[in-house]
Design a protein around this motif. Structure first.
Motif, mmCIF file in Angstrom:
data_model
loop_
_atom_site.group_PDB
_atom_site.id
_atom_site.type_symbol
_atom_site.label_atom_id
_atom_site.label_comp_id
_atom_site.label_asym_id
_atom_site.label_seq_id
_atom_site.Cartn_x
_atom_site.Cartn_y
_atom_site.Cartn_z
ATOM 1 N N LEU A 41 -8.538 54.643 52.659
ATOM 2 C CA LEU A 41 -8.354 54.688 51.201
ATOM 3 C C LEU A 41 -8.182 53.288 50.630
ATOM 4 O O LEU A 41 -8.790 52.920 49.612
ATOM 5 N N LEU A 42 -7.357 52.524 51.327
ATOM 6 C CA LEU A 42 -7.078 51.172 50.838
ATOM 7 C C LEU A 42 -8.341 50.312 50.857
ATOM 8 O O LEU A 42 -8.646 49.601 49.900
ATOM 9 N N ALA A 45 -4.916 56.318 55.235
ATOM 10 C CA ALA A 45 -4.396 55.310 54.302
ATOM 11 C C ALA A 45 -5.240 54.050 54.345
ATOM 12 O O ALA A 45 -5.579 53.474 53.299
ATOM 13 N N THR A 80 -14.100 40.925 30.110
ATOM 14 C CA THR A 80 -12.828 40.758 29.418
ATOM 15 C C THR A 80 -12.685 39.339 28.870
ATOM 16 O O THR A 80 -12.332 39.137 27.711
ATOM 17 N N ARG A 137 -14.992 38.901 25.956
ATOM 18 C CA ARG A 137 -14.508 39.544 24.733
ATOM 19 C C ARG A 137 -13.451 38.675 24.056
ATOM 20 O O ARG A 137 -13.452 38.514 22.842
ATOM 21 N N LYS A 138 -12.559 38.137 24.861
ATOM 22 C CA LYS A 138 -11.511 37.281 24.291
ATOM 23 C C LYS A 138 -12.132 36.052 23.627
ATOM 24 O O LYS A 138 -11.774 35.679 22.511
ATOM 25 N N LYS A 180 -27.224 30.125 41.098
ATOM 26 C CA LYS A 180 -26.699 31.307 41.775
ATOM 27 C C LYS A 180 -27.474 32.555 41.358
ATOM 28 O O LYS A 180 -27.798 33.414 42.185
ATOM 29 N N PHE A 184 -15.845 42.865 35.444
ATOM 30 C CA PHE A 184 -14.808 43.213 34.472
ATOM 31 C C PHE A 184 -14.149 41.951 33.913
ATOM 32 O O PHE A 184 -13.934 41.821 32.707
ATOM 33 N N THR A 233 -12.640 47.743 43.846
ATOM 34 C CA THR A 233 -12.042 46.769 42.930
ATOM 35 C C THR A 233 -12.782 45.438 42.996
ATOM 36 O O THR A 233 -13.075 44.825 41.968
ATOM 37 N N ALA A 280 -10.599 51.395 48.113
ATOM 38 C CA ALA A 280 -10.115 50.941 46.808
ATOM 39 C C ALA A 280 -10.353 49.450 46.635
ATOM 40 O O ALA A 280 -10.777 48.989 45.581
ATOM 41 N N ILE A 300 -2.324 56.924 59.165
ATOM 42 C CA ILE A 300 -2.673 55.501 59.041
ATOM 43 C C ILE A 300 -4.169 55.337 58.808
ATOM 44 O O ILE A 300 -4.621 54.529 58.005
ATOM 45 N N MET A 310 -14.332 43.906 39.753
ATOM 46 C CA MET A 310 -13.522 42.898 39.092
ATOM 47 C C MET A 310 -14.306 41.699 38.527
ATOM 48 O O MET A 310 -14.013 41.261 37.421
#
Lengths: 176, 420
Positions: free
Chosen positions: A30-31, A27, A49, A52-53, A103, A45, A38, A34, A24, A42
């Motif tokens: 790791l979580l 895990a 993204t 770009r669009k 900001k 990213f 992220t 991660a 546990i 994010m």
């Protein structure tokens, strides 16, 4: 013969519990790691993204147009005006984004795209396309080629995009 | 020692299995988040790949049309449809047919390209001018547009709703042309973005940014590039010509400098002052000072812009005089080479001279128009109006366009357009 008990020994329980705690712990670590990575990536990213669009949308609008009316050839401006494929006007310009500027602590801008039929100006549409712009410039290389230089600012970092787009409906008279 | 319970149902195993399942679920969540990011990137890449694939099909089709006489085209009698043709790492479907026209040779070409799951539908109506001696003018795109990716290709011999859409587009283009031409003729008198918006009858979001970034004139000019352009036409290859840079081209807005701009000699100073001011206000979006500092920043940046324009205007006359000096040196180079019997150098100098003169004329003309003053006196260029240059004048626009195309290729970023 004595019937064997189905119960676990205390040692088994303790060992199993220790293994579980280790698993546990690993895990969860790791979580969390991660999730941290992220969450850090994010926003940048998503910005890239989304940009770009939106940029593709701008480039496609220019690509479908007839020619670039402003900037004059060889000049750079913070906005552009092109003659659209149906002889309508496409105007892209920037306005200051006060919330994002506060900001970030530096002036940031938003790109708006206006489509205007001169025969029906009251039906002009105006859309917000790209935010967090640190610098966006348009250079007319030829009457039919527009170069776009975009610097995006996010989380203290600047992302640069540089591209050129050609008006494919340009009527070029090349007969000598 | 034994530890036992009354109910011995293997609870530890169930707990372990449950936690393993939980762990697997967590891993799935992490993997999904990561793959979502990758998917976005791949989707952008696939879209570009599909665009490139469609362009390749267009080029191939046009080359195929031009490779045979018009009367022998493969879609002479009926539209030709190809479906799911593999090309590179994708596939495409295409539709090509003749557009009936009394005098022009018109082709309708639709390409639907698919690459890595992204689909792009592109539509061209092309006029074929196969009797033109100029290769680049043998096809002329009448209409190019994108269609929604869900659009299907028409069946050969059946109804063609896309052609109707293209016809509608051409009709709209024709009907809008007079009003747009009027706007274009007004454009030189609209020096600022708000003027343009007023003329269009639209309201800008405020505060709108209207900043002209004059091209940077600090990049040295390599005059050998002029000669690279004409090198292919000279068997022996021309020698380099050394000439000074005439400096940057001017900005196109009228000059105006104020005392406020003088307080901030460069934009970084303005930025620092602004950041410090914001810091002093506690960076509170609702604070009373924030809006005021933004106003101040806007004023400062605008004044700095005006000061920059003033500098560029002051530099303009100097730029022109240096440009004329370049013309002189090139003309002298041509004369000297002619006297020395060096034909290659003479031709190179003359061609460079023609191009340089054209660009100078374009810059001065654009500058004059932007300021609402008459264009420069043609007599300025009188010394160069010799027999060699006169035919060039007749095709001024064509030359300028070709030159600009070449220039953009040579300079990569178009920065060369700032220089003579």
């Amino acid at each position: 013969v004595t019937k064997r008990s189905k119960a676990f020994t205390l040692v088994e329980i303790v060992i199993a519990g220790a293994i579980l705690i280790i698993i546990i712990g690993l895990a969860t670590g790791l979580l969390l790691s991660a999730r941290g990575s992220t969450q850090a990536i994010m926003p940048a990213f998503d910005l890239q993204t989304g940009t770009r669009k939106a940029l593709l949308e701008v480039l496609q609008a220019v690509q479908e147009s007839i020619d670039v009316l402003r900037p004059p050839m060889g000049c750079t401006l913070s906005y552009f005006v092109v003659r659209g494929k149906a002889n309508q006007i496409l105007l892209a310009y920037q306005a200051q984004d006060s919330a994002a500027s506060l900001k970030a602590g530096i002036p940031l801008y938003v790109l708006y795209l206006v489509e205007c039929d001169l025969d029906a100006p009251d039906q002009a549409t105006q859309r917000r396309l790209i935010g967090n712009i640190k610098r966006l410039s348009f250079t007319t290389i030829t009457p039919g080629v527009l170069q776009v230089h975009l610097d995006l600012f996010e989380e203290g970092r600047t992302y640069s995009l540089l591209t050129s787009v050609r008006c494919r409906n340009l009527h070029v008279e090349t007969s000598l | 020692m034994r530890f036992s319970t009354a109910a011995r149902g293997g609870n530890a195993l169930v707990i372990v299995l449950g936690l393993v399942l939980l762990l697997a679920a967590e891993m799935c969540i992490v993997t999904t988040q990561s793959s979502g990011s990758s998917r976005q990137t791949m989707r952008s890449r696939a879209h570009l790949a599909a665009l490139r694939l469609g362009d390749s099909v267009f080029s191939t089709t046009v080359a195929r049309i031009l490779s045979k006489p018009w009367s022998e085209r493969w879609f002479l009698n009926a539209a030709v449809v190809e479906t799911d043709v593999p090309l590179n790492e994708g596939t495409y479907s295409s539709f090509v047919e003749t557009v009936p026209h009394p005098s022009r040779k018109m082709v309708e070409l639709y390409v639907k390209s698919l690459a890595d799951g992204a689909t792009v539908f592109m539509v061209w109506r092309v006029e074929v001018v196969d009797d033109s001696l100029e290769m680049r003018a043998q096809t002329r795109v009448e209409v190019f547009t994108h269609m929604p990716a869900s659009t299907g290709l028409p069946a050969p011999g059946g109804a063609n709703p896309i052609r109707a859409e293209v016809d509608r587009l051409i009709a709209a283009r024709a009907s809008h042309e007079p009003s747009l031409d009027r706007f274009v003729s007004d454009l030189p008198g609209l020096p600022k973005l708000p003027d343009v918006a007023r003329r269009l009858g639209i309201t800008l979001q405020t505060p709108a940014l209207d900043r002209s970034s004059p091209l940077d004139g600090s990049t040295p000019v390599e005059h050998a590039t002029y000669l690279d352009l004409v090198r292919s036409g000279i068997p022996s290859g021309p020698p380099p010509v050394s000439a000074p840079s005439p400096g940057p081209s001017p900005g196109v807005f009228p000059p105006e400098a104020t005392a406020l701009a003088a307080q901030f000699p460069n934009p970084q100073d303005i930025q620092r002052a602004f950041t410090a001011a914001l810091g002093a206000s506690g960076m509170d979006p609702n604070g009373p000072d924030a809006a005021r500092y933004y106003d101040q920043l806007d004023i400062a940046l605008k004044e700095k812009e005006k000061a920059d324009q003033a500098d560029y205007t002051a530099a303009f006359d100097d730029s022109v005089s240096r440009a004329l000096k370049v013309l002189d040196e090139l003309a002298d180079g041509a004369d000297n080479a002619e006297k020395a019997g060096d034909t290659a150098t003479m031709e190179a100098c003359r061609k460079a001279l023609e191009l340089a003169k054209d660009y100078l004329a374009a810059v001065t003309d654009a500058y004059a128009r932007s300021r609402g003053v008459p264009p420069p006196d043609p007599a300025t260029f009188a010394p160069y109006q010799d027999a060699t240059l006169q035919p060039i004048e007749a095709h001024y626009d064509t030359l300028l366009l070709g030159y600009a195309n070449w220039w953009s290729q040579q300079s990569g970023l178009g920065q060369g357009a700032a220089h003579l």
